[in-house]
Design an enzyme around this catalytic site. Sequence first.
Site, PDB file in Angstrom:
ATOM      1  NE  ARG A  72      -4.408  -1.294   1.657  1.00  0.00           N
ATOM      2  CZ  ARG A  72      -5.398  -1.647   2.458  1.00  0.00           C
ATOM      3  NH1 ARG A  72      -5.241  -1.570   3.767  1.00  0.00           N
ATOM      4  NH2 ARG A  72      -6.545  -2.045   1.955  1.00  0.00           N
ATOM      5  CE  LYS A 102     -21.834 -13.546   7.863  1.00  0.00           C
ATOM      6  NZ  LYS A 102     -22.277 -12.470   8.739  1.00  0.00           N
ATOM      7  N   GLY A 161     -10.565  -7.666   0.785  1.00  0.00           N
ATOM      8  CA  GLY A 161      -9.543  -7.690   1.832  1.00  0.00           C
ATOM      9  C   GLY A 161      -8.917  -9.062   1.998  1.00  0.00           C
ATOM     10  N   GLY A 221     -13.874  -3.329   0.880  1.00  0.00           N
ATOM     11  CA  GLY A 221     -15.237  -2.807   0.907  1.00  0.00           C
ATOM     12  C   GLY A 221     -15.480  -1.763  -0.167  1.00  0.00           C
TER      13      GLY A 221
HETATM   14  P1  ADP Z   1     -13.121 -10.607   0.983  1.00  0.00           P
HETATM   15  O1  ADP Z   1     -12.597  -9.936   2.220  1.00  0.00           O
HETATM   16  O2  ADP Z   1     -12.023 -10.951   0.030  1.00  0.00           O
HETATM   17  O3  ADP Z   1     -14.254  -9.871   0.352  1.00  0.00           O
HETATM   18  P2  ADP Z   1     -14.810 -12.314   2.587  1.00  0.00           P
HETATM   19  O4  ADP Z   1     -14.534 -11.455   3.766  1.00  0.00           O
HETATM   20  O5  ADP Z   1     -16.160 -12.308   1.998  1.00  0.00           O
HETATM   21  O6  ADP Z   1     -13.709 -12.035   1.442  1.00  0.00           O
HETATM   22  O7  ADP Z   1     -14.544 -13.836   2.978  1.00  0.00           O
HETATM   23  C1  ADP Z   1     -13.329 -14.295   3.468  1.00  0.00           C
HETATM   24  C2  ADP Z   1     -13.545 -15.270   4.600  1.00  0.00           C
HETATM   25  O8  ADP Z   1     -14.338 -16.360   4.169  1.00  0.00           O
HETATM   26  C3  ADP Z   1     -12.234 -15.849   5.079  1.00  0.00           C
HETATM   27  O9  ADP Z   1     -12.109 -15.613   6.466  1.00  0.00           O
HETATM   28  C4  ADP Z   1     -12.386 -17.335   4.786  1.00  0.00           C
HETATM   29  O10 ADP Z   1     -11.799 -18.178   5.751  1.00  0.00           O
HETATM   30  C5  ADP Z   1     -13.865 -17.517   4.810  1.00  0.00           C
HETATM   31  N1  ADP Z   1     -14.263 -18.742   4.130  1.00  0.00           N
HETATM   32  C6  ADP Z   1     -14.204 -19.003   2.820  1.00  0.00           C
HETATM   33  N2  ADP Z   1     -14.634 -20.259   2.568  1.00  0.00           N
HETATM   34  C7  ADP Z   1     -14.955 -20.805   3.752  1.00  0.00           C
HETATM   35  C8  ADP Z   1     -15.486 -22.080   4.166  1.00  0.00           C
HETATM   36  N3  ADP Z   1     -15.723 -23.043   3.287  1.00  0.00           N
HETATM   37  N4  ADP Z   1     -15.695 -22.266   5.487  1.00  0.00           N
HETATM   38  C9  ADP Z   1     -15.433 -21.293   6.374  1.00  0.00           C
HETATM   39  N5  ADP Z   1     -14.954 -20.080   6.060  1.00  0.00           N
HETATM   40  C10 ADP Z   1     -14.714 -19.840   4.762  1.00  0.00           C
HETATM   41 MG    MG Z   2     -13.167  -9.941   4.268  1.00  0.00          MG
END
Ligand code: ADP
Ligand code: MG
Length: 396
Positions: free
Chosen positions: A37, A198, A352, A375
Amino acid sequence: MNIKYIDEVEIRDKKVLLRVDFNVPLTTDGSVAQDLRIKYALPTIERLLKNGNQLILISYLGRPKGRDIGFSLAPVVKRLQELIAGYKIALVDDFLSEPGQKQIASQDKNEILVLENIRFYSEEKENDKNFIKRLAELGQVYVNDAFSVCHREEASVVGIPTLIPGYGGLSLKKEITMLSSVLQDPKKPVVVILGGAKISTKINLISRLMTISDTFLIGGGMATTFLCAHGVQVGKSLYENTALDEARKILALAKEKNTLIVLPQEVVVGDRNDPKSARIFKKLTELTENDTILDIGPNAEAVYRSHITKAETIIWNGPMGYYENPIFAHGTESIFDAITQNTHATSVVGGGDTVAAILDEKHLDKITHISTGGGAMLEYIEKGTLPGIEALKKRS
Ligand code: ADP
Ligand code: MG
């Protein structure tokens, strides 16, 4: 009205307040663990310096509750000093105090000032009027080069450019140019890879991306919710009971829009907290109530990779599994690898956790664009703009 970027206007011999994102991870002994960054901000810093401007940098780091030295920007100042030759980089401990005001007033020609963590002041998040005034008084021009905070209606993001002219930095320009070109006129086929924890937090994102994409490859906890909506036994896996209806709606919408939604037909189960956990491959019909799905299986990896190979535009957000345990990072790494091997596609990766999951990988340069915004990127895709971007349109 459009934003003006610093390479489109003449900013010379001014005091410039530069909003950057120096929210970097620190090691346990308090030095910068990952300086990506900081490096992103260098082109803007160098360009402004070349034109004889004096810089005052503003950033936050972490989530301090009030003034907390554990979240000081001092380690960043140290790293910055190693990266920028010919300038002295100095931290302003408290710009509101008398010594701070003196330090700023007597800023040397060859000095770059960095205000201490802007979140030490609660007024930052409150977007406090008086605080904005005190900040804006420090400079003649405001430049925002921190895309990742543009979704926040905070003093140093949306406040300052209400009082002094505001422009976009070069890193902000790259982010917006890349994302808007991918969203407005993507080369087909467009493959969207979505994972993460999610569905519920990403429904608007999915709906927006559905309008441009040909194929969705789904992994992570998100896949589990879709599988559950299909009636698959997902055992103890992470899924969102409350999002099952939404998942069904998305599947129906996809049918209507002729978008292919690909779910893993083979998954990895194991124990997420065990660093030596077994990595067991299961077909969906083999899952039991005791299983926890933690990654996509090798068969799904192969299917996803073949879609990625044929793509001309790739958008990826969300890890394919519980990547924090390296045993379940395989699917995420495989997706990353497939994207880097597709040299004809435009690829945009953000989020993130997604970026954290791949940062240690080789060939990062083979990704067309790695968004600094988690975000912010998601909100930009949904809405096509952000408060911090709108703020720059008002008075430039
Ligand atoms: P980003 O920050 O890249 O947008 P998210 O915050 O939506 O991604 O999701 C990341 C989280 O999802 C991580 O902590 C990861 O461990 C969790 N995750 C992904 N697949 C699984 C799974 N099958 N079971 C539990 N946690 C999961
Ligand atoms: Mg995240």
